[in-house]
Write a protein that holds these residues in place. Structure first.
Motif, PDB file in Angstrom:
ATOM      1  N   GLY A 144      37.506  16.798  45.007  1.00 12.07           N
ATOM      2  CA  GLY A 144      37.819  15.910  43.895  1.00 12.07           C
ATOM      3  C   GLY A 144      39.075  15.122  44.172  1.00 12.07           C
ATOM      4  O   GLY A 144      40.039  15.642  44.751  1.00 12.07           O
ATOM      5  N   TYR A 145      39.056  13.856  43.759  1.00  8.73           N
ATOM      6  CA  TYR A 145      40.237  13.000  43.909  1.00  8.73           C
ATOM      7  C   TYR A 145      40.652  12.466  42.540  1.00  8.73           C
ATOM      8  O   TYR A 145      39.829  11.947  41.792  1.00  8.73           O
ATOM      9  CB  TYR A 145      39.926  11.836  44.853  1.00  8.73           C
ATOM     10  CG  TYR A 145      40.954  10.717  44.810  1.00  8.73           C
ATOM     11  CD1 TYR A 145      42.292  10.972  45.083  1.00  8.73           C
ATOM     12  CD2 TYR A 145      40.586   9.408  44.483  1.00  8.73           C
ATOM     13  CE1 TYR A 145      43.235   9.961  45.036  1.00  8.73           C
ATOM     14  CE2 TYR A 145      41.514   8.389  44.445  1.00  8.73           C
ATOM     15  CZ  TYR A 145      42.844   8.662  44.717  1.00  8.73           C
ATOM     16  OH  TYR A 145      43.786   7.652  44.655  1.00  8.73           O
ATOM     17  N   SER A 146      41.916  12.633  42.203  1.00  6.83           N
ATOM     18  CA  SER A 146      42.484  12.090  40.977  1.00  6.83           C
ATOM     19  C   SER A 146      41.656  12.509  39.762  1.00  6.83           C
ATOM     20  O   SER A 146      41.546  13.694  39.470  1.00  6.83           O
ATOM     21  CB  SER A 146      42.600  10.566  41.098  1.00  6.83           C
ATOM     22  OG  SER A 146      43.385  10.024  40.060  1.00  6.83           O
ATOM     23  N   THR A 149      39.291  15.471  40.041  1.00  7.24           N
ATOM     24  CA  THR A 149      39.753  16.852  40.205  1.00  7.24           C
ATOM     25  C   THR A 149      39.454  17.689  38.963  1.00  7.24           C
ATOM     26  O   THR A 149      39.254  18.892  39.058  1.00  7.24           O
ATOM     27  CB  THR A 149      41.259  16.909  40.522  1.00  7.24           C
ATOM     28  OG1 THR A 149      42.004  16.306  39.450  1.00  7.24           O
ATOM     29  CG2 THR A 149      41.565  16.160  41.820  1.00  7.24           C
ATOM     30  N   GLY A 150      39.413  17.051  37.802  1.00  7.94           N
ATOM     31  CA  GLY A 150      39.089  17.780  36.583  1.00  7.94           C
ATOM     32  C   GLY A 150      37.669  18.296  36.597  1.00  7.94           C
ATOM     33  O   GLY A 150      37.409  19.457  36.252  1.00  7.94           O
ATOM     34  N   SER A 153      37.160  20.911  39.612  1.00  9.52           N
ATOM     35  CA  SER A 153      37.705  22.238  39.292  1.00  9.52           C
ATOM     36  C   SER A 153      36.855  22.943  38.238  1.00  9.52           C
ATOM     37  O   SER A 153      36.718  24.173  38.255  1.00  9.52           O
ATOM     38  CB  SER A 153      39.161  22.116  38.823  1.00  9.52           C
ATOM     39  OG  SER A 153      39.262  21.338  37.649  1.00  9.52           O
ATOM     40  N   LEU A 166      41.301  19.593  46.236  1.00  7.78           N
ATOM     41  CA  LEU A 166      41.777  18.657  45.223  1.00  7.78           C
ATOM     42  C   LEU A 166      42.815  17.717  45.829  1.00  7.78           C
ATOM     43  O   LEU A 166      43.828  18.178  46.366  1.00  7.78           O
ATOM     44  CB  LEU A 166      42.396  19.422  44.048  1.00  7.78           C
ATOM     45  CG  LEU A 166      41.496  20.460  43.356  1.00  7.78           C
ATOM     46  CD1 LEU A 166      42.290  21.201  42.288  1.00  7.78           C
ATOM     47  CD2 LEU A 166      40.266  19.796  42.757  1.00  7.78           C
ATOM     48  N   PRO A 169      45.749  15.891  42.282  1.00 10.52           N
ATOM     49  CA  PRO A 169      45.271  16.391  40.986  1.00 10.52           C
ATOM     50  C   PRO A 169      46.342  16.326  39.894  1.00 10.52           C
ATOM     51  O   PRO A 169      47.545  16.297  40.165  1.00 10.52           O
ATOM     52  CB  PRO A 169      44.929  17.847  41.290  1.00 10.52           C
ATOM     53  CG  PRO A 169      45.941  18.232  42.323  1.00 10.52           C
ATOM     54  CD  PRO A 169      46.127  16.995  43.183  1.00 10.52           C
ATOM     55  N   TYR A 170      45.904  16.308  38.655  1.00  4.78           N
ATOM     56  CA  TYR A 170      46.767  16.425  37.484  1.00  4.78           C
ATOM     57  C   TYR A 170      46.602  17.834  36.932  1.00  4.78           C
ATOM     58  O   TYR A 170      45.543  18.447  37.074  1.00  4.78           O
ATOM     59  CB  TYR A 170      46.366  15.398  36.418  1.00  4.78           C
ATOM     60  CG  TYR A 170      44.879  15.303  36.206  1.00  4.78           C
ATOM     61  CD1 TYR A 170      44.204  16.182  35.362  1.00  4.78           C
ATOM     62  CD2 TYR A 170      44.135  14.351  36.891  1.00  4.78           C
ATOM     63  CE1 TYR A 170      42.833  16.105  35.196  1.00  4.78           C
ATOM     64  CE2 TYR A 170      42.759  14.262  36.740  1.00  4.78           C
ATOM     65  CZ  TYR A 170      42.122  15.144  35.887  1.00  4.78           C
ATOM     66  OH  TYR A 170      40.754  15.078  35.740  1.00  4.78           O
ATOM     67  N   THR A 195      42.724  20.903  34.604  1.00  6.82           N
ATOM     68  CA  THR A 195      42.537  21.314  35.991  1.00  6.82           C
ATOM     69  C   THR A 195      43.240  22.633  36.283  1.00  6.82           C
ATOM     70  O   THR A 195      42.700  23.501  36.976  1.00  6.82           O
ATOM     71  CB  THR A 195      43.073  20.227  36.937  1.00  6.82           C
ATOM     72  OG1 THR A 195      42.400  18.995  36.658  1.00  6.82           O
ATOM     73  CG2 THR A 195      42.840  20.601  38.394  1.00  6.82           C
ATOM     74  N   VAL A 208      45.048  22.143  47.761  1.00  8.00           N
ATOM     75  CA  VAL A 208      45.565  20.996  47.012  1.00  8.00           C
ATOM     76  C   VAL A 208      46.380  20.118  47.953  1.00  8.00           C
ATOM     77  O   VAL A 208      47.274  20.601  48.654  1.00  8.00           O
ATOM     78  CB  VAL A 208      46.446  21.462  45.834  1.00  8.00           C
ATOM     79  CG1 VAL A 208      47.077  20.262  45.133  1.00  8.00           C
ATOM     80  CG2 VAL A 208      45.635  22.300  44.852  1.00  8.00           C
ATOM     81  N   HIS A 210      48.799  16.685  47.841  1.00  5.83           N
ATOM     82  CA  HIS A 210      49.471  15.818  46.868  1.00  5.83           C
ATOM     83  C   HIS A 210      50.615  15.076  47.552  1.00  5.83           C
ATOM     84  O   HIS A 210      51.368  15.661  48.332  1.00  5.83           O
ATOM     85  CB  HIS A 210      50.019  16.639  45.708  1.00  5.83           C
ATOM     86  CG  HIS A 210      50.120  15.872  44.429  1.00  5.83           C
ATOM     87  ND1 HIS A 210      49.293  16.081  43.356  1.00  5.83           N
ATOM     88  CD2 HIS A 210      50.947  14.861  44.060  1.00  5.83           C
ATOM     89  CE1 HIS A 210      49.606  15.243  42.377  1.00  5.83           C
ATOM     90  NE2 HIS A 210      50.617  14.497  42.793  1.00  5.83           N
TER      91      HIS A 210
END
Length: 261
Positions: A144-146, A149-150, A153, A166, A169-170, A195, A208, A210
């Motif tokens: 997942g990207y940006s 990622t929600g 996850s 991820l 992710p947020y 997430t 992850v 970032h």
């Protein structure tokens, strides 16, 4: 004292208006789809259509090969379409795992429009279930990207994939809202997309990536996600990458390919 009442009323009405706008138009703030014509043809890959429970077609771009060992499911950010995803994942084409890119409702050649978090999750699960017809879960990698990622996850928390990766992710959309609009109550959000909570419940190892220079989602949120399950989460910092740079950093491709081996 009359002027104090007027100012108080003005700010109160402005606050109510702000909350109303955020509630009724939050899809416009969160999602920025780029539709593609129905007759648009990708020059590479194989197009597929997966129907949701309510009959909405989701466009999937697949890169399959004989004797693939598994599948990578990529969930993109809040902008663009599979056309952009193709550029972001080109380093994964031809790997030992088949690659699947899918567009959310209203994105690319997918129909419908996004109206709830439950719908987002249900659509992601439908696509995941379609892969399970051909691949064992222990051979499915979620990436997942940006924004994605929600959903990625969520799938990891409610299924048993091989690995979850991820990129940028947020911790949650609620946490993102609170960076700038802390005065707006959390219940206004129809898309909390937690997430961090999903990662805490995930049934697989998590990696992850970032950027230290991420100008949109603070790096501290990646650290918060790691702390959700420190025994299962590996955090890889990208010192020179911003938000969009993470997905184009060679280390992103290297990390996914490493998970395949």
């Amino acid at each position: 004292m009359q002027w104090i009442k007027r100012i108080t009323l003005f700010f109160l009405l402005s606050y109510v208006l702000l909350c109303g706008l955020l509630y009724f138009f939050q899809e416009r703030f969160i999602f920025h789809p780029r539709a593609l014509p129905a007759d648009y043809a990708f020059e590479v890959g194989e197009e597929m259509t997966i129907s949701t429970a309510d009959g909405v077609p989701l466009n999937v771009l697949a890169f399959r090969q004989p004797e693939a060992k598994g599948a990578i499911l990529f969930l993109h950010g809040n902008r663009g379409s599979n056309r952009r995803s193709l550029r972001q994942t080109e380093g994964l084409v031809g790997a030992d795992y088949d690659l699947y890119l899918y567009d959310y409702r209203g994105y690319g050649k997918s129909g419908g429009s996004i109206v709830s978090e439950e719908q987002l999750f249900a659509d992601a699960q439908t696509v995941y279930d379609s892969l399970r017809q051909y691949y064992a879960e222990e051979n499915i990698i979620l990436v997942g990207y940006s924004l994605g990622t929600g959903m990625a996850s969520y799938l990891a928390a409610n299924n048993h994939p091989q690995h979850l990766i991820l990129a940028a992710p947020y911790a949650s959309i609620t946490a993102m809202k609170n960076l700038w609009l802390w005065m707006v109550p959390d219940f206004i959000l129809k898309y909390p997309l937690n997430t961090r909570e999903n990662v805490a419940r995930a049934n697989c190892p998590v990696t992850v990536l970032h950027g230290r220079r991420d100008e949109l989602i603070p790096y501290a949120m990646a650290e918060e996600i790691r702390e959700a399950a420190p025994d299962r989460v590996e955090l890889i910092p990208l010192p020179e990458s911003g938000h969009r740079g993470v997905i184009l950093d060679p280390l992103f491709t290297e990390t996914v390919l490493k998970a395949i081996r």
